[in-house]
Structures are given as structure tokens and as C-alpha cells.
Enzyme design. Structure first.
Site, mmCIF file in Angstrom:
data_model
loop_
_atom_site.group_PDB
_atom_site.id
_atom_site.type_symbol
_atom_site.label_atom_id
_atom_site.label_comp_id
_atom_site.label_asym_id
_atom_site.label_seq_id
_atom_site.Cartn_x
_atom_site.Cartn_y
_atom_site.Cartn_z
ATOM 1 C CE LYS A 89 -4.166 2.072 0.304
ATOM 2 N NZ LYS A 89 -3.822 2.467 -0.915
ATOM 3 C CE LYS A 125 4.743 7.478 -2.421
ATOM 4 N NZ LYS A 125 3.945 8.221 -1.279
ATOM 5 C CG ASP A 165 3.077 10.992 -3.109
ATOM 6 O OD1 ASP A 165 3.120 10.872 -2.081
ATOM 7 O OD2 ASP A 165 4.324 11.582 -3.591
HETATM 8 P P1 NDP Z 1 0.247 17.843 -4.411
HETATM 9 O O1 NDP Z 1 0.946 17.381 -5.744
HETATM 10 O O2 NDP Z 1 -1.097 17.854 -4.273
HETATM 11 O O3 NDP Z 1 0.977 19.161 -3.982
HETATM 12 C C1 NDP Z 1 2.685 19.223 -4.361
HETATM 13 C C2 NDP Z 1 2.873 20.708 -3.587
HETATM 14 O O4 NDP Z 1 4.156 20.604 -3.462
HETATM 15 C C3 NDP Z 1 2.652 21.648 -4.475
HETATM 16 O O5 NDP Z 1 2.463 22.917 -4.137
HETATM 17 C C4 NDP Z 1 3.915 21.512 -5.258
HETATM 18 O O6 NDP Z 1 4.200 22.869 -6.110
HETATM 19 C C5 NDP Z 1 4.956 21.419 -4.284
HETATM 20 N N1 NDP Z 1 6.241 20.645 -4.681
HETATM 21 C C6 NDP Z 1 6.342 19.403 -5.213
HETATM 22 N N2 NDP Z 1 7.455 19.213 -5.564
HETATM 23 C C7 NDP Z 1 8.169 20.217 -5.240
HETATM 24 C C8 NDP Z 1 9.466 20.472 -5.517
HETATM 25 N N3 NDP Z 1 10.350 19.595 -5.900
HETATM 26 N N4 NDP Z 1 10.096 21.693 -4.838
HETATM 27 C C9 NDP Z 1 9.225 22.542 -4.536
HETATM 28 N N5 NDP Z 1 7.870 22.221 -4.438
HETATM 29 C C10 NDP Z 1 7.128 21.211 -4.721
HETATM 30 O O7 NDP Z 1 0.953 16.707 -3.497
HETATM 31 P P2 NDP Z 1 0.478 16.266 -1.907
HETATM 32 O O8 NDP Z 1 0.064 17.557 -1.102
HETATM 33 O O9 NDP Z 1 -0.258 14.985 -2.144
HETATM 34 O O10 NDP Z 1 1.940 15.663 -1.313
HETATM 35 C C11 NDP Z 1 2.538 16.616 -0.710
HETATM 36 C C12 NDP Z 1 3.752 15.884 0.342
HETATM 37 O O11 NDP Z 1 2.946 15.150 1.010
HETATM 38 C C13 NDP Z 1 4.514 14.752 -0.563
HETATM 39 O O12 NDP Z 1 5.964 14.846 0.036
HETATM 40 C C14 NDP Z 1 3.813 13.483 -0.509
HETATM 41 O O13 NDP Z 1 4.636 12.484 -0.592
HETATM 42 C C15 NDP Z 1 3.579 13.574 1.220
HETATM 43 N N6 NDP Z 1 2.159 12.890 1.514
HETATM 44 C C16 NDP Z 1 1.066 12.893 1.014
HETATM 45 C C17 NDP Z 1 0.084 12.117 0.992
HETATM 46 C C18 NDP Z 1 -1.272 12.227 0.296
HETATM 47 O O14 NDP Z 1 -2.096 11.601 0.949
HETATM 48 N N7 NDP Z 1 -1.646 12.912 -0.494
HETATM 49 C C19 NDP Z 1 0.264 10.943 2.195
HETATM 50 C C20 NDP Z 1 1.462 11.198 3.105
HETATM 51 C C21 NDP Z 1 2.316 12.107 2.573
HETATM 52 P P3 NDP Z 1 4.305 22.958 -7.754
HETATM 53 O O15 NDP Z 1 2.746 22.464 -7.981
HETATM 54 O O16 NDP Z 1 4.915 23.877 -8.146
HETATM 55 O O17 NDP Z 1 4.762 21.436 -8.030
#
Ligand code: NDP
Length: 445
Positions: A89, A125, A165
Site C-alpha cells: 500500500k 510506492k 501522492d
Molecule cells: P500535491 O501534488 O497535491 O502538492 C504538492 C505541492 O508541493 C505543490 O504545491 C507543489 O508545487 C509542491 N512541490 C512538489 N514538488 C516540489 C519541489 N520539488 N519543490 C518545491 N515544491 C514542490 O501533493 P500532496 O499534497 O499530495 O503531497 C505533498 C507531500 O505530502 C509529498 O511529500 C507527499 O509524499 C506527502 N504525502 C502525501 C500524502 C497524500 O495523501 N497525498 C500522504 C502522505 C504524505 P508545484 O505545483 O509547483 O509542483
């Protein structure tokens, strides 16, 4: 060389160039030193050698056509890392930086996170080096269909159940679910994060952000404090960031920043529910840049910077890995920040983590603090198996209960091993012991 150092060296040798994976393994192994010393059975059964080697790695071609009719080729992955506790998962990430080492780090972290939730889920993943930014809906759909055409052979409701993610939200899950159904002629829960009308769970979209705040609430409670009146800094502006702010607002805190990969905005008056609705429309529907918030509400935008120099009580890194450097961790501490709850996975570099731990602040590492997302995915799987859906209140209450138990088991393990309040140590140990014991029970697998 100590046993732990030997394994770290072995992992580096066997996984060259995979710096994020090596970093994640180092952090877990360093925490496990006292457990291994006190329990020689793990060393005898070579649990560390086994747990750092994925059960299976899938890597495949994803060909698709853009709107101009040109042929594009991406690389897809699924890491099926550990199934000792249940079906693999973990989410799918679509981002141009995705490569094997990044997904192995995320899958490895997922093993311990899933164990902490107490739900029966193994760790996995996947994703692709595909960039959804600037693509039309039709292009994203064609990509998702091609990706699922291959992935469908490897997943299943009792085998491997991916979720979203970075770059994979409701739209992408929908396209992939549709393609799976078409290929296999079955309507089964092979993905989580589905739409509410077709098998999704209430609170799943909110769960990671809400969970990170619940985790922090539990940490604050150990000092008899609440979020009322606290100033918070959040990075990112995607799924996790949005619902972190929603819950913080509900609890009487004020959030003053949001970011994306082009910079951050600082709104000293706070991002209230009306402004948050604007962000959700901007990011989830229009798919625009966070700078537009600064233009609309006449606040300052800091291009190409991260928000960690803004004074705050609590920080919620919610964008990506290694987004808090050692210097930025120090700046947060110098400015009086004393709560860090990681919505993102491994957002703080190791030297930064050490600074937080040494300073004795309330620091919740990602594998504990953001476990609410996968926990609620686990609840979505249960609802799919039982073919029913629970109410919002029911799911939220379960999520809250799970976050409390994640907090309490990490806190108890930290205490047991002589470092009370060290949630890094506690989460790694509590997560590991269950998986390691299950591996022992299941023989040489
Ligand atoms: P989204 O794609 O919804 O949002 C990601 C955000 O982070 C965007 O604002 C994006 O900006 C920014 N971002 C992504 N990559 C980069 C980078 N290399 N440098 C700077 N900004 C960046 O993703 P999530 O909100 O789902 O995920 C965010 C984090 O949370 C990740 O680390 C993910 O692994 C973790 N996570 C998510 C879960 C979930 O349920 N969704 C569960 C557990 C952890 P831009 O649009 O400009 O790329």
C-alpha cells in the site's frame, strides 16, 4: 565497524546513486541500534538485510500521445517493498524528478508508517517521471490509461493497492480506475482516493493534512497546550497543505504562508476559509501558480524561496523531500518555532532532524505525522470490502483515534528506549518491531 554501519555500507554499495533511499535507510537503521542489541534474533534472521531489499521492483515503459499527435515515452515504476503486514500500500507520484531511488525511499518509509497505523497494510510506492503541469486533461487521461495498462497486471485488492501522492489526485485516480475496470471487467477497490460516488471514502482527501494537525495536537497536549492563537507556517499548496490549513483554522490557529515550486506567499492576516477556497480553486481546478494569491490579496510573493524564515510557533512542511535544510532548521529554531509536524515525506535533511531532536522541540517525523493519509486509505479498503460507506463523522473519529495511537506508540517506544520525546526514534522502533516480528513468524520470505 558496527553491525548497523555494515548494513548501511551494504545498502550504499547495492543501491549506488540512490541518495534519498540511502538517506531514509540510514535514518531508520540508526534508530534501531538499541533494538538490535537487545534482540539478537533480528540479526540472526538477517532481518535488516532483508527489510532493506524490496520484495519486487517493477519498471516499465509508458508510451502515450500528446494533443499534437506526437509520441511521448515516460518511465513507470511500482516498488512492492514489504508485504509482511498486508497487501502493498502506498501512493503513486507523477513528477519529472521521479526515479528509482526516490520511489524506493518512499516505499521504504511507507513500510514503517503503515505498520504504525495498526492497519493490515504492507509498504509500496510507485509513479512515473511524467509532469502533469501544463498538460491538458485529455493528455493526462491518455497518460494515466497507458500507465494503468501495464500496472493493472501487478496490482489487486488483495495484492497491491496504490493511492495518490504528488501529481496524482482525484482526476488521475479516476482515469486510472476507469482503465483498470475496462481492462479487467471488475469493479474492485484496487486504488484508494476514489471519488465519493464510486467507492471513495469521506475524509480521504482531507486525511493527510488533518492527520498532521492531529499528530501535532497530540504532541502539544503533552505540554498542556492547544493550537488556539498559534501562528503556523505551511509549505506547498497541494492536497496536504490545503487540508492542514483547513484544520488549523478550525482549531483557532493562524497560517501565514503557502508555497509552490516557484516561491512562497506571506499573508500576515492569515489564510482564512475564504482565501483557502480561492487556493483550492486555483490549485485543483485552474491548476495555476501560488503567485496569483499574492496578486489577488495584495500580499508579498517571494520568488524561488521557501517559507522557513517566517516567524512562527509551528511549521508544517507539506511539499516535498529535503525542503528544510540544516540552516533553515536553525532559522526556525532561532525564530522560536517549537512544533514541526511533517505532512511531506522526509522534508527535513538529516542535519536538520538532528537539530530539532537536540533542541527538544515537538518534532513529528513524516512517517508518523503524515500517516493519516494511508490510514484513511486503509479505512477506504475496509469500506470497499464490506461494500458500505461510513459517515464523515465516523471516518474522522477513526482517523483521530489512529493518529492518537500513532503518537502514543511512538512516544512509548521513545520512552522505553530511554529517549522520551524523541518521536524519530520512537516511530522507527515501533514501526519496525511489528514488521520484523511478522517476518520472523512467516519464515524465510
Ligand atoms: P500535491 O501534488 O497535491 O502538492 C504538492 C505541492 O508541493 C505543490 O504545491 C507543489 O508545487 C509542491 N512541490 C512538489 N514538488 C516540489 C519541489 N520539488 N519543490 C518545491 N515544491 C514542490 O501533493 P500532496 O499534497 O499530495 O503531497 C505533498 C507531500 O505530502 C509529498 O511529500 C507527499 O509524499 C506527502 N504525502 C502525501 C500524502 C497524500 O495523501 N497525498 C500522504 C502522505 C504524505 P508545484 O505545483 O509547483 O509542483
Amino acid at each position: 565497524m558496527s553491525y548497523i554501519e555494515e548494513i548501511k555500507a551494504l545498502v550504499r554499495k547495492k543501491n549506488p546513486g540512490e541518495s534519498e533511499f540511502q538517506q531514509a535507510v540510514d535514518e531508520v537503521l540508526e534508530s534501531l541500534e538499541p533494538v538490535i542489541e537487545q534482540n539478537p534474533k533480528y540479526k540472526d534472521a538477517k532481518i535488516l538485510e532483508r527489510i532493506t531489499e524490496p520484495e519486487r521492483v517493477l519498471m516499465f515503459r509508458v508510451p502515450w500521445q500528446n494533443d499534437k499527435g506526437e509520441i511521448m515515452v515516460n518511465r513507470g515504476f511500482r516498488i512492492e517493498f514489504n508485504s509482511a503486514l498486508g497487501p502493498y500500500k502506498g501512493g503513486l507520484r507523477f513528477h519529472p524528478t521521479v526515479y528509482l531511488g526516490m520511489l524506493k525511499f518512499l516505499a521504504f518509509e511507507q513500510i514503517f508508517k503503515n505498520s504504525l497505523t495498526t492497519l493490515p497494510m504492507g509498504g509500496g510506492k510507485g509513479g512515473a517521471d511524467f509532469d502533469p503541469k501544463g498538460k491538458s486533461d485529455a493528455e493526462v487521461m491518455r497518460f494515466c490509461q497507458s500507465f494503468m495498462t501495464e500496472l493493472s497486471r501487478h496490482i489487486g485488492a488483495n495484492t497491491d493497492v496504490p493511492a495518490g501522492d504528488i501529481g496524482v489526485g482525484g482526476r488521475e485516480i479516476g482515469y486510472m480506475f476507469g482503465q483498470y475496470k475496462r481492462l479487467r471487467n471488475e469493479f474492485v477497490g484496487i486504488l484508494t482516493g476514489k471519488g465519493l460516488d464510486w467507492g471513495g471514502s469521506l475524509i480521504r482527501p482531507e486525511a493527510t493534512g488533518y492527520g498532521a494537525v492531529y499528530f501535532a495536537e497530540n504532541m502539544l497536549a503533552t505540554r498542556g497546550e492547544t493550537f488556539e492563537g498559534k501562528t503556523c507556517v505551511v509549505s506547498g499548496s497541494g492536497n496536504v497543505a490545503q487540508y492542514t490549513i483547513e484544520k488549523l483554522n478550525e482549531l483557532g490557529a493562524k497560517t501565514v504562508t503557502l508555497s509552490d515550486s516557484s516561491g512562497y506567499i506571506y499573508d500576515p492576516d492569515g489564510i482564512d476559509s475564504e482565501k483557502l477556497a480561492f487556493v483550492m480553486e486555483l490549485k485543483n481546478v485552474k491548476r495555476g501558480r501560488i503567485k496569483e494569491y499574492a496578486d489577488k490579496y495584495n500580499v508579498k510573493f517571494y520568488p524561488n524561496e521557501r517559507p522557513w524564515s517566517v516567524k512562527c510557533d509551528a511549521a508544517f512542511p507539506s511539499a516535498t523531500q529535503n525542503e528544510i535544510s540544516a540552516e533553515e532548521a536553525q532559522t526556525l529554531l532561532d525564530n522560536g518555532c517549537y512544533v514541526v509536524s511533517e505532512g511531506a515525506n522526509m522534508p527535513t535533511v538529516p542535519e536538520g532532524v538532528n537539530k530539532f531532536v537536540e533542541a527538544g522541540i515537538l518534532y513529528g517525523p513524516g512517517k508518523a505525522a503524515n500517516a493519516g493519509g494511508v490510514a484513511t486509505s486503509g479505512l477506504e479498503m475496509s469500506q470497499n470490502s464490506a461494500r458500505l460507506s461510513w459517515s464523515r463523522e465516523e471516518v474522522d473519529a477513526k482517523l483521530k483515534g489512529i493518529m492518537k495511537s500513532v503518537h502514543d506508540s511512538a512516544a512509548a517506544a521513545a520512552e522505553e528506549y530511554g529517549q522520551p520525546g524523541n518521536y524519530v526514534l520512537g516511530a522507527n522502533i515501533a514501526g519496525f518491531v511489528k514488521v520484523a516480528d511478522a517476518m520472523l513468524d512467516q519464515g524465510l520470505v
